[in-house]
Design an enzyme around this catalytic site. Sequence first.
Site, short mmCIF file in Angstrom:
data_model
loop_
_atom_site.label_atom_id
_atom_site.label_comp_id
_atom_site.label_asym_id
_atom_site.label_seq_id
_atom_site.Cartn_x
_atom_site.Cartn_y
_atom_site.Cartn_z
N ASP A 13 91.08 109.45 -7.60
CA ASP A 13 90.41 109.44 -8.78
C ASP A 13 91.31 109.17 -10.18
OD1 ASP A 13 88.37 110.56 -7.50
OD2 ASP A 13 89.04 112.74 -7.91
N GLU A 14 91.99 107.91 -9.74
CA GLU A 14 93.07 107.64 -11.01
C GLU A 14 92.32 106.70 -11.83
OE1 GLU A 14 93.61 107.22 -7.68
OE2 GLU A 14 95.44 108.00 -6.89
N LYS A 16 90.43 103.93 -10.20
CA LYS A 16 90.45 102.51 -9.30
C LYS A 16 89.13 101.88 -9.65
CE LYS A 16 90.88 105.05 -5.61
NZ LYS A 16 91.26 106.48 -6.38
N GLY A 17 87.95 102.70 -9.62
CA GLY A 17 86.58 101.94 -9.70
C GLY A 17 86.57 101.08 -11.24
N GLY A 40 84.52 108.43 -4.47
CA GLY A 40 83.47 108.19 -5.60
C GLY A 40 84.30 107.49 -6.62
N HIS A 41 83.86 106.09 -6.80
CA HIS A 41 84.40 105.21 -7.83
C HIS A 41 83.37 104.91 -9.03
CE1 HIS A 41 87.42 103.54 -4.55
NE2 HIS A 41 87.45 104.85 -4.90
N GLN A 217 90.75 106.79 -2.42
CA GLN A 217 91.51 107.66 -2.26
C GLN A 217 92.82 107.45 -3.14
OE1 GLN A 217 90.04 107.22 1.27
NE2 GLN A 217 88.41 108.40 -0.23
N ARG A 298 88.34 119.23 -10.82
CA ARG A 298 89.52 118.64 -10.41
C ARG A 298 90.75 119.64 -10.77
NH1 ARG A 298 88.00 112.69 -11.99
NH2 ARG A 298 86.72 112.20 -10.23
N ASP A 326 93.87 108.06 -23.35
CA ASP A 326 93.03 108.44 -24.31
C ASP A 326 92.91 110.14 -24.19
OD1 ASP A 326 91.45 107.50 -22.31
OD2 ASP A 326 89.94 108.66 -23.24
P1 GDP Z 1 88.33 106.40 -8.89
O1 GDP Z 1 88.11 107.53 -7.79
O2 GDP Z 1 89.82 106.18 -8.91
O3 GDP Z 1 87.79 105.32 -8.97
O4 GDP Z 1 88.11 107.29 -9.93
P2 GDP Z 1 86.92 108.31 -10.56
O5 GDP Z 1 85.91 107.22 -10.91
O6 GDP Z 1 86.72 109.20 -9.62
O7 GDP Z 1 87.32 109.05 -11.76
C1 GDP Z 1 87.71 108.59 -12.78
C2 GDP Z 1 87.08 108.96 -14.05
O8 GDP Z 1 87.51 108.88 -15.36
C3 GDP Z 1 85.76 108.56 -14.13
O9 GDP Z 1 84.52 109.28 -14.59
C4 GDP Z 1 85.78 107.20 -15.10
O10 GDP Z 1 84.61 106.79 -15.69
C5 GDP Z 1 86.84 107.85 -16.17
N1 GDP Z 1 87.66 106.97 -16.65
C6 GDP Z 1 88.39 105.93 -16.01
N2 GDP Z 1 89.37 105.34 -16.90
C7 GDP Z 1 89.21 106.11 -18.04
C8 GDP Z 1 90.10 105.85 -19.36
O11 GDP Z 1 90.76 105.21 -19.67
N3 GDP Z 1 89.78 107.05 -20.08
C9 GDP Z 1 88.60 107.92 -19.93
N4 GDP Z 1 88.61 108.95 -20.85
N5 GDP Z 1 87.87 107.89 -19.01
C10 GDP Z 1 88.24 107.25 -17.84
P1 IMO Z 2 88.61 108.30 -4.60
O1 IMO Z 2 88.37 106.98 -3.60
C1 IMO Z 2 90.26 112.57 -4.74
C2 IMO Z 2 90.28 114.44 -0.95
C3 IMO Z 2 89.53 115.61 -0.45
C4 IMO Z 2 90.69 116.67 0.32
C5 IMO Z 2 91.09 115.55 1.17
C6 IMO Z 2 90.42 115.38 2.57
O2 IMO Z 2 87.34 108.68 -5.37
O3 IMO Z 2 89.79 108.57 -5.27
P2 IMO Z 2 88.36 114.11 3.29
O4 IMO Z 2 86.70 114.20 3.20
O5 IMO Z 2 88.88 112.75 2.90
O6 IMO Z 2 88.51 114.30 4.67
O7 IMO Z 2 89.03 115.27 2.36
O8 IMO Z 2 90.90 114.43 0.55
N1 IMO Z 2 89.67 113.18 -1.17
C7 IMO Z 2 89.78 112.66 -2.21
N2 IMO Z 2 90.25 113.26 -3.55
N3 IMO Z 2 89.44 111.23 -4.47
C8 IMO Z 2 89.07 110.85 -3.48
O9 IMO Z 2 88.56 109.53 -3.41
C9 IMO Z 2 89.09 111.42 -2.25
N4 IMO Z 2 88.79 111.30 -1.09
C10 IMO Z 2 89.14 112.56 -0.40
O10 IMO Z 2 89.21 116.33 -1.82
O11 IMO Z 2 91.55 117.23 -0.48
MG MG Z 3 87.02 109.14 -7.23
#
Ligand code: GDP
Ligand code: IMO
Ligand code: MG
Length: 419
Positions: A13-14, A16-17, A40-41, A217, A298, A326
Amino acid sequence: MGAKAIVGLQWGDEGKGKITDFFAANSDVVVRYQGGNNAGHTVVVEGKKYKFHLLPSGGLHGKKLVIGNGVVVNPSVLLDEIEMLSSYKKVDLMVSERANVIMPYHIALDGIDEERLKNKKIGTTKRGIGPCYADKIARLGIRMAELVDEDAFRERLDTIFLLKENIFKAYGLSFDKEKIFNEYSSYGKKLKQYVGDTSYYLNSVIDEKEILFEGAQGFLLDIEYGTYPYVTSSNPVAGGISTGAGVSLRKVEEIIGVLKAYITRVGAGPMPTEEKGRIGEYLAEKGHEFGTTTGRRRRCGWLDLVAAKYAAMVNGIDGIAITKLDVLDGLDKIRVCIGYEIDGKEYERFPSMVTELEKVKPIYEELPGWEGARKKKRYEDLPLNARKYLDFISDWLNVPIKIVSTGEAREDTIIIQAD
Ligand code: GDP
Ligand code: IMO
Ligand code: MG
């Protein structure tokens, strides 16, 4: 022409999407190489939020999408996602015939194992990811090539039931093989058009097209390098590209590591810089830190540079994308973890055992806060202290920061040119 990779350096959830979508504009092919619909991206374009679980996040640019052999595929989720995307763009997709299929028993076993673990739960996404990868390694998997060929599928399902029915019984489960066969064969018929040898395809175009690999991940969830057993069951590390997509890592010219300006974790396991009080709440609220896949809140804390340095080393990153800068707007002081204290001794290394990680007392450096980084689009417009924060990170990791994200929208992105 060359290939780029986007990998997560923390617990997922950094952002990446968002970063993948940004680079996808100038790419021809976007590839997922591991994980499944546990990912979930999020991509935000013109105020609308799009969530990708299985399809690569380059989909909104109408680029060629590839799901590599290292991914585990839930066919019904994939069909839904193809339908979702096809209402915006033509879907040009290729799925590896070697990718393993997530079956209903994988999902059921994932849920039961988690319940049984009680207070030792991993906190999985319950999407069947772990059991599917376990079957793959045990040579009990069903691959996409079999799913789309009725005779092969029937034979494979018979063999698997022969070996696994006792395990199902031990779990108090029983599955109707015919029902599974019929349901999954119908998915197979619909997906057949997309299935092929993605490794041959990627290698045939890699010298003339721009290829973007999208990690799912994050490094600290890697089955080898992460906080085992509180990890996922695949290899998010950049090295996972060669096994998960069938492309030599030598063909990847640039590896970008995505680092959130603070840190989050969803699910259980040690997290040295977790802030359980006011700061944690602040980051969660301001950063909207609720899971894209499961909606879970989270856990949040300060940036951990011990973990980031370890991630930068093993991934071999060439540049960093800092996201969510931000979210730190408005704080007086910002802390960054630069060392670990365990049993009174100081360390700069990330320990391999969770028993050690659970004892860590973070050693912090305190930096002055700032106001007003949100939605800035030029480096010069960032507040001075925010720029100092970026310099601190880059100096500490000895890796240049190439991208800074200051908001969720595509355009809230700063590219930092090398001097
Ligand atoms: P991923 O799994 O690495 O693709 O990340 P997620 O999409 O699960 O979670 C990142 C969340 O932060 C999403 O809701 C994005 O829309 C949001 N996001 C991404 N970059 C930024 C940013 O620079 N600032 C803010 N406020 N939100 C961001
Ligand atoms: P993205 O790509 C954050 C975590 C789960 C759990 C562990 C194992 O959006 O960054 P699993 O269902 O994979 O066997 O669960 O990994 N986990 C994630 N946490 N972002 C993800 O994906 C994750 N995919 C799995 O919460 O701790
Ligand atoms: Mg995610």
